[in-house]
Design a protein around this motif. Structure first.
Motif, short mmCIF file in Angstrom:
data_model
loop_
_atom_site.label_atom_id
_atom_site.label_comp_id
_atom_site.label_asym_id
_atom_site.label_seq_id
_atom_site.Cartn_x
_atom_site.Cartn_y
_atom_site.Cartn_z
N ASP A 161 46.46 40.43 34.71
CA ASP A 161 47.30 40.07 35.70
C ASP A 161 47.74 41.15 36.58
O ASP A 161 48.64 41.05 37.69
N GLN A 173 50.45 29.82 41.76
CA GLN A 173 49.25 29.88 42.00
C GLN A 173 48.68 31.18 41.15
O GLN A 173 47.45 31.19 40.87
N ASP A 174 49.60 32.02 41.12
CA ASP A 174 49.02 33.42 40.25
C ASP A 174 48.07 34.04 40.56
O ASP A 174 46.92 34.45 39.98
N ARG A 175 47.96 34.25 41.92
CA ARG A 175 46.65 34.96 42.48
C ARG A 175 47.21 36.28 43.25
O ARG A 175 46.90 37.42 42.95
N TRP A 176 48.24 36.09 44.29
CA TRP A 176 48.76 37.38 44.92
C TRP A 176 49.64 37.58 44.00
O TRP A 176 50.61 37.03 43.63
N ARG A 203 41.48 36.81 38.24
CA ARG A 203 42.44 36.08 39.09
C ARG A 203 42.66 36.60 40.41
O ARG A 203 43.78 36.52 41.04
N LEU A 204 41.74 37.28 41.22
CA LEU A 204 41.77 37.85 42.38
C LEU A 204 41.93 36.62 43.33
O LEU A 204 41.50 35.62 43.18
N PRO A 205 42.66 36.91 44.37
CA PRO A 205 42.72 35.70 45.54
C PRO A 205 41.09 35.61 46.24
O PRO A 205 40.62 36.76 46.53
N ARG A 219 50.34 39.78 39.25
CA ARG A 219 50.01 38.67 40.14
C ARG A 219 51.21 37.37 40.06
O ARG A 219 51.53 37.08 38.96
#
Lengths: 343, 343
Positions: free
Chosen positions: A107, B60-63, A149-151, B121
């Protein structure tokens, strides 16, 4: 020894990667070393020298060393770390092994998990695997990238180039801050890996090291070699060189790694911290106060001997004063300081 | 609101520092906002919007978001963080305050102490002070540099330029990995700082905030302003802009900070994770199994009611099933999966 060491290291050190080709280095090479016995004698010299240098590194507390080990399975990372570092005081050496990342680690940005384990000044930090997995196993298995989990807009074709660039900047930053970086790729052949896997099956005390997953990775051998070559091409720099070390003969691998670390430490002009005049006066005052104390200690030691306690931070001093004596010594020191002030 | 927000932010956002001059921004400026009441109403809108956006960010847990606050003492960092972030679920927000570095921290590279506190994230990380202290207080007080125990050959005239470069690379790396960076300099005037120090002396509930050390730093005011100007010039980039925000009116500072964070989050096109067909089928199966369960639960709840235990991870679901019911539900789910397999 110096000349031989230099020739051993030069042969495998990559400081500009642009033209590097993995196939130019033979995993079975042993350069001018003709026997295991000869290598082991030389390694012992290296281990002793490393132990001396590390003491100075620790006392000086300015520079730090980061050794990164990358390799295919069974190339000998663990054994090399064990044999090369075995003479070093563990207080000045810290080994971090990076396996499957945790959910918390995934994360974060990809350097986060390893950054937390960077060595302090005065220490040798060993990374058994490292952030380079990000351009190796993650490149060979793109599904691992998804776990990070990169955008999605940030996952482009440039991602590997960006990672190389980010790693180079990060390593330049570390060296600017006093951390010397040595990166070792232990280059084993596919055949030798097979032999070692089989021996893990044959010898009961090696069973724990055997993993079917490692065997499956052999199917990706060529992809791994391509990923290593590209990574080394892109991240071998004068400030953070790669050493691509033949690894089909463990005794040879260990010797070259040891030589490279010793060489790096010797280039730092390490020395025990110099004592200035003020500090020298302080030491003399301490000696005077301790000598004055010695009588008291001798008197009491006889009576106290059976109850004597050992302090927590004993070192190699010849005489261990009992705790009481130490406390008295401190008191006297204060007294003598005060009397100096009033003189 | 959108147009006003944009005009508020644009005025203070620095994305290319080369020509930046601190004196071009008046600490007493309040742009088109004419009253505290008006600002507070707008801030409340911002707080509500931020709360909504942060929920999506988390789901969303990306950014991730990193907000850095730097300022002279009493410029209002703490109050701004409190008022702007007060509507946000603490689970999605983490504040790290960096004061005097520890001995362990000083023994590492200068980014190490803050890197350990980078957000995950899905979260908003707040740095109350940051690695920018390395080009601010450390530059104003060179004796702090000595404490970092850098090897002397590395401490050259280029050191500040190197730090700017290393910070820029580090921030570029973070943004490439999905972390949006917003840097706030709360720009208070020397006179207003004096007024606030005096009020800390006058109001008993502010006494704990008063420090004589902070007062002594006023002697270095011009050096600090020069260090801030140079730092912002060197590290304001399109990917990690500085916001230089007038701070003589706290209500105005808070409004602009809130607007900048909301704006950054809105630019990300956040949304709750979309549910694909497979997941939808899974949800329907779960509903069927839970409905089948509901009868059992109703039967047992009556008898169990007094001993009912609350689970550790309750959320906003309307009905809290007792622990027993939950376990049964899981068993049934497994059963129904198995029966599906054999169908």
């Amino acid at each position: 020894m110096m000349a031989r060491r230099e020739s051993l290291i030069e042969r495998y050190r990559i400081t500009r990667g642009r033209k590097f080709r993995l196939k130019d280095i033979d995993p079975g090479d042993t350069h001018e070393i003709t026997s295991k016995a000869q290598a082991e004698a030389l390694l012992q010299e290296g281990v002793d020298r490393l132990s001396d240098l590390q003491e100075k590194l620790y006392a000086q507390d300015r520079w730090g060393i980061l050794c990164i080990f990358q390799a295919m399975d069974a190339a000998g990372k663990d054994g090399t770390i064990k044999h090369v570092m075995s003479g070093v005081n563990p207080q000045g050496c810290q080994v971090s092994a990076f396996k499957v990342p945790s959910a918390e680690e995934l994360d974060h940005d990809f350097l986060w998990r390893t950054t937390r384990h960077l060595p302090e000044r005065g220490r040798i930090g060993i990374f058994n695997r490292s952030y380079y997995e990000e351009t190796l196993v993650v490149r060979v298995h793109p599904e691992f990238l998804e776990r990070q989990r990169l955008p999605p807009p940030l996952v482009t074709r440039r991602i590997w180039k960006e990672r190389y660039e980010d790693i180079n900047c990060f390593e330049r930053y570390l060296t600017r801050n006093g951390f010397v970086i040595l990166k070792f790729f232990l280059h084993v052949s596919k055949d030798e890996q097979l032999r070692r896997f089989v021996s893990r099956l044959d010898e009961p005390e090696k069973h724990w090291k055997f993993s079917l997953g490692d065997v499956h990775e052999r199917a990706h051998w060529d992809d791994y070699m391509a990923a290593y070559e590209q990574t080394i091409r892109a991240t071998a720099t004068p400030h953070a060189p790669w050493f691509v070390i033949p690894a089909d003969h463990k005794w040879f691998t260990r010797l070259v790694v040891s030589a490279a670390i010793v060489d790096a430490l010797e280039s730092l002009d390490l020395h025990f911290p110099r004592v200035d005049q003020e500090k020298r006066r302080e030491l003399e005052a301490a000696r005077a106060s301790l000598v004055g104390d010695a009588g008291d200690v001798a008197d009491t030691v006889v009576g106290l001997a059976p109850a004597r306690q050992t302090g927590g931070d004993d070192d190699d001093d010849d005489g261990d004063a009992p705790e009481d004596g130490k406390r008295k010594g401190k008191k006297n020191k204060k007294k003598s300081k005060r009397s100096k002030d009033t003189d």
